[in-house]
Motif scaffolding. Structure first.
Motif, PDB file in Angstrom:
ATOM      1  N   TYR A  21     -78.206  67.957 -37.646  1.00 34.51           N
ATOM      2  CA  TYR A  21     -78.229  68.382 -36.105  1.00 34.51           C
ATOM      3  C   TYR A  21     -79.060  67.294 -35.319  1.00 34.51           C
ATOM      4  CZ  TYR A  21     -79.889  70.669 -31.931  1.00 34.51           C
ATOM      5  OH  TYR A  21     -79.888  70.822 -30.482  1.00 34.51           O
ATOM      6  N   ASP A  22     -78.541  66.841 -34.299  1.00 39.98           N
ATOM      7  CA  ASP A  22     -79.207  65.701 -33.334  1.00 39.98           C
ATOM      8  C   ASP A  22     -79.744  66.348 -32.360  1.00 39.98           C
ATOM      9  OD1 ASP A  22     -79.432  63.437 -32.058  1.00 39.98           O
ATOM     10  OD2 ASP A  22     -77.570  62.759 -31.885  1.00 39.98           O
TER      11      ASP A  22
ATOM     12  N   ARG B 277     -71.009  70.666 -29.835  1.00 38.48           N
ATOM     13  CA  ARG B 277     -72.271  71.034 -29.437  1.00 38.48           C
ATOM     14  C   ARG B 277     -72.730  72.369 -29.887  1.00 38.48           C
ATOM     15  NH1 ARG B 277     -75.261  69.835 -24.761  1.00 38.48           N
ATOM     16  NH2 ARG B 277     -74.705  67.904 -23.912  1.00 38.48           N
TER      17      ARG B 277
ATOM     18  N   THR C  80     -78.645  64.861 -28.645  1.00 37.38           N
ATOM     19  CA  THR C  80     -77.596  64.996 -28.004  1.00 37.38           C
ATOM     20  C   THR C  80     -77.068  66.771 -28.042  1.00 37.38           C
ATOM     21  OG1 THR C  80     -76.384  64.631 -29.858  1.00 37.38           O
ATOM     22  CG2 THR C  80     -76.537  63.014 -28.529  1.00 37.38           C
TER      23      THR C  80
ATOM     24  N   LEU D 257     -73.711  67.905 -36.616  1.00 33.34           N
ATOM     25  CA  LEU D 257     -72.650  66.953 -37.413  1.00 33.34           C
ATOM     26  C   LEU D 257     -72.166  67.569 -38.824  1.00 33.34           C
ATOM     27  CD1 LEU D 257     -74.407  63.585 -37.327  1.00 33.34           C
ATOM     28  CD2 LEU D 257     -72.069  63.842 -36.701  1.00 33.34           C
TER      29      LEU D 257
ATOM     30  N   ARG E 192     -75.913  68.124 -30.723  1.00 42.51           N
ATOM     31  CA  ARG E 192     -74.707  68.276 -31.659  1.00 42.51           C
ATOM     32  C   ARG E 192     -75.148  68.481 -32.914  1.00 42.51           C
ATOM     33  NH1 ARG E 192     -70.138  66.521 -28.302  1.00 42.51           N
ATOM     34  NH2 ARG E 192     -68.761  66.488 -30.139  1.00 42.51           N
TER      35      ARG E 192
ATOM     36  N   SER F 127     -68.100  66.758 -35.163  1.00 41.83           N
ATOM     37  CA  SER F 127     -69.580  66.876 -34.304  1.00 41.83           C
ATOM     38  C   SER F 127     -69.010  67.818 -33.032  1.00 41.83           C
ATOM     39  CB  SER F 127     -70.184  66.145 -33.839  1.00 41.83           C
ATOM     40  OG  SER F 127     -69.651  65.132 -32.796  1.00 41.83           O
TER      41      SER F 127
END
Lengths: 345, 345, 345, 345
Positions: free
Chosen positions: D302-303, D254, D306, D310, D308, D252
């Motif tokens: 995609y989170d 940013r 955060t 993945l 980030r 992961s």
């Protein structure tokens, strides 16, 4: 409550590990000595991080010699050593006044000639054979209670003999027709760097080995012959299967008499035994119910098409087949409750 | 080179999956139809992501009915359906001119009474039994080549029968003394949501099941009886062990005659067979050498103490025990090289 | 010594099984009630043959209703029920004067809005949230000792939070940079007939799931935020791997300050804690050392190339991650030694 | 169709075994030489019974020396040797006019100083580094086609680099924030008698190792740096888990820019690549879908909490991570179809 001081000689293999697991928390045992030639100077917790936090986990492995072991004050010594090596230690430790529970094959056979036949060597201490007691507690409990030298049975022999003995004693099966297939977890092969034991060689693999005359046949046949009151020869095929621990044994033989008598014979022999769990006719034992315990589960069936009785058993090869059965004998020779330290599930 | 159009009826279980694996890349097969009632409308690649990228992986599952299957132009249909269900499809598809390779038990037994005894139901299509061929290629090759309806053998029967047939034909063992223990991987129990099959119930577990009269006994005994030219009853104990695929079978029986004759009989029967690998006296087959292949490895031994011959075999229950053996028959009925599409290791 | 009467509500899953294993032999617990809607009328030993022989193994499962549970005299109830279901039982049992140790997620979150966000439902008993104590004993010991309603933490949260909390408290890592990968054994998915959980779908399979917003994130972030005294968001990826039990967690974050401070912070937090074993810098915990125990092993490392601290932890998802941690809280609320019944290896 | 004569140098480990599996049935390869110092004189079938029946299975292992290898007429040599040892053979074989596909680490690093840093030794043949091609076919296809010396990538590097490279090239992630966790099957540790690799030490065990600076970091960072056009340092944690083969990697970082661009970048890079299967946003690759193939499956997520991205990938460490990727390069340097011999499922 009194605690007996104990030593474990050869504590770095899987049998040693299981003995440690049981004896580090046994209510009446105080571990005062562990030996391992290879790991001398290291602590139990260092070699087996699982035990970190146990009372005696900081105890340090010493080199095994009888003098040093006796100096620790140990009263009972468990030997988890290879056959051939154990006998010498047993001899010296007995001389120093310890009682000895040997988990090797060295004192299991009454006849040194049979030892020679199956182990390809002269027996290293034949003078001790008469006094050693073959320690299947459910069969030889009284002798064990008096013993100074315990020959704790092998893993296959326990799983094969316990179901068959009552039927042979009652003459319910024809001894000449017994056929046994066992499956054992990989820990039975020991904790050693051997290519055939690495994960990728064992995982997703099923294979027979040690046929047609596995060493354990010698003690199986000795005990079955006593029960049958005639010489019994067995067809025995062990198999290696990808589980950590556990032995499943399937034996069959021609029935003599009525199928109902099978259950009666098993109940008469083991109905009162805590560590033998009878599953009855149709019961199929599963090793996952006995791992890390001292139980052996026994089920049976009858096949009218072939007139054969089927006997199925499941035990932990490191438990009832080695470590916990030795602890059961320890409880017996010390006069403790037979289940002390063994009521784990 | 000619490609034969094929259909797989019931392609969503583990046998279906293995058939797909083999037939998606078979040089002479063109997959034109896959069926699955539950998964109709989904593509092969969607249900089994492993196959994404294969030529026919975008083929869509349809509901299984004979009309639709025939409409795809399929010339040969593989049936990977439950027993009882397969017979109806076989019947309709044969009527529409397809040849049928049935992997269920429906056409394996010659006698509908035996079917009723072992499967607790009247045979669904007894009129077809006479024409069906029990498709052990190494035993019934010529009949298979002419067949319109193939009854592909079960996984245990293949592993049990192939080693025993030559010895029974040569009268080298006493049929009344055969005892068989098999171990099977979990895929043999099928691809279904069943509590007893989940990982935590199977991993680190060894257990017998289906005793004393497993359904596969019916076809084993049929084939062994033909070989022995007398009615054979077998003591057969299957076990479930934690591997994905693979069957290991250990059979033993009293020898009649000389041990040397065993090797000779095996060689005479299978010396020229590509898919039977003879490991000789002392050979211990290991399932890890046959998984995902059509091989069956056979070793044997003789135990003079009990006068029993030991026969050990290893195969893949989904391979030689199901999917790849069916493909072997497909090659035979279509006149292709028997090893076409099966030379994978 | 006093024994407290206990009930296990929902005792037929893997968490229930682990609670049974621990509580059937707990020196200060007397099991008087087990419930299971599906298995009402069956005994513990019947459902879980492993426990046959234990004192209370013949106890019969009853249908779970608060009235009947209270009628057994139970003083403390362990709830091993699905979230959403547990809250109602907790409420009724508290009313009847029992103390409740809930192993579901129902009382772990302080804010009912967060519950709604992560569990897609209104909180079933928001009035109880204030009194519930999030029972990480090493973090909230004093609150637990006074509690009537225990919210025992989830398996991932325990393994993730314990290593991170001391570093966040000491401001040694940047909360915005935490990345966590966990691997869990299959028992974490529950004891249910689900196609994705059968042996052949899990064995020889490695896969992530539940991303990017696994439900356990909610409680992890709640506890980390408290420690950091600021809102923490975590990148968390759980993976399913073919072991029965065990969770391994690897977290990393940018270090603020000196690497030496990491060990100091861990020691200050856990140096005196029996169930947290610190392996030090370079230590790599292994789940095989903690399975079936209440230990969590923690190692760490520092990577000067990326300036990240690595935190590694291993626990048993059914042990420190569920059952044994709940028993640890039981010991605390009853005033027993914190290690009572938990000194097994 | 032309067949190229090939040799496998060091064919007795798991990489050698996988190369054998693929090359024994490759339509354009003729295996003329296999070497193994330890097994010289034994046949392939003897060492690996799985291959018994394959055309070249009776070929005998010879001691590896360049003279003898060249004498077999081999045109291409695959080196499955330890690092440090491979370089010498590569050098001699190139001199004798063979093309060399090296599966060791010896020619993967462009800078001999980096080799020294990570492998604790001077590079054994720095003069060859300039000509060696790092053989990720999906990234460096054209260079591979012209190469005389192929440096086939490591298992972790393939699984880590392929998903990250397109995002780094498109500047979609911040290189300073990449965190990677991988899980590898035990075959990755090699076929050697090592206590830590035996079944009972690996089964039911999850553990990290080789941190914080695993040797494979060197080539991962080299390739990522090229893609990013800046020096990339990676936080990389490998884990050993109980499967035979397979690597699962979770990375992961940013996100810079829009989540939609991730899918576009992956598609642009791999949309036409046969061996890279894109599972799209939300896709979770599973190693069980790629074992024994040359596929790498890639999913992402995609989170927003955060920020980030993945990236999840699954490959076979012995396949796309070693043997089959080397065969893919073999196809390229010989001008065969890139999928020749690799369309197995």
């Amino acid at each position: 409550m009194k605690r007996v001081k104990i030593a474990i000689i050869g504590a770095s293999g899987y049998t040693g590990l299981e003995l440690l697991r049981l004896l580090l928390t046994h209510p009446h045992a105080e571990l005062v000595c562990v030996t391992s030639r290879q790991n001398a100077g290291r602590s139990i917790a260092e070699l087996f991080p699982r035990f970190s936090g146990a009372t005696a986990a900081e105890l340090t492995f010493i080199t095994p010699d009888a003098e040093s072991v006796a100096a620790t004050g140990a009263e009972v010594a468990f030997l988890a050593l290879p056959h051939g090596v154990a006998a010498g230690y047993a001899s010296s430790l007995l001389e120093k006044g310890l009682r000895v529970i040997d988990l090797s094959a060295d004192f299991r056979l009454e006849d040194p000639e049979v030892y020679k036949e199956f182990y390809d060597a002269d027996h290293p201490a034949p003078e001790l054979l008469k006094e050693a007691v073959y320690a299947l507690p459910e069969v030889h409990r009284e002798a064990i209670q008096q013993a100074r030298l315990i020959a704790s049975p092998g893993c296959y022999p326990t799983s094969v003999s316990l179901p068959l003995i009552p039927l042979l004693k009652e003459k319910l099966i024809d001894p000449a027709t017994i056929v046994t297939c066992s499956m054992s977890g990989v820990s039975g092969a020991g904790r050693k760097a051997d290519l055939s034991l690495i994960f990728c060689e064992c995982n997703e693999s099923l294979r027979a080995y040690g046929i047609p005359k596995h060493r354990h046949l010698s003690e199986i046949e000795q005990e079955l012959s006593k029960a049958a009151e005639e010489k019994v020869y067995l067809s025995f095929t062990p198999h290696l299967v990808p589980v950590h621990n556990g032995i499943h044994t399937t034996s069959s033989a021609r029935l003599i008499g009525e199928p109902e008598a099978v259950q009666a014979a098993l109940e008469q022999a083991y109905g009162e035994e805590y560590f033998v769990r009878l599953l009855g006719k149709g019961g199929c034992p599963d090793t996952k119910n006995v791992t890390r315990t001292n139980f052996i589960d026994i089920g049976w069936n009858y096949d009218p098409r072939t007139c054969r009785v089927l006997l199925l058993s499941a035990e932990d090869n490191l438990g009832k087949g080695a470590g916990s059965q030795a602890v059961q004998s320890f409880n017996l020779i010390c006069g403790f409750s037979e289940t002390a330290g063994l009521q784990n599930f």
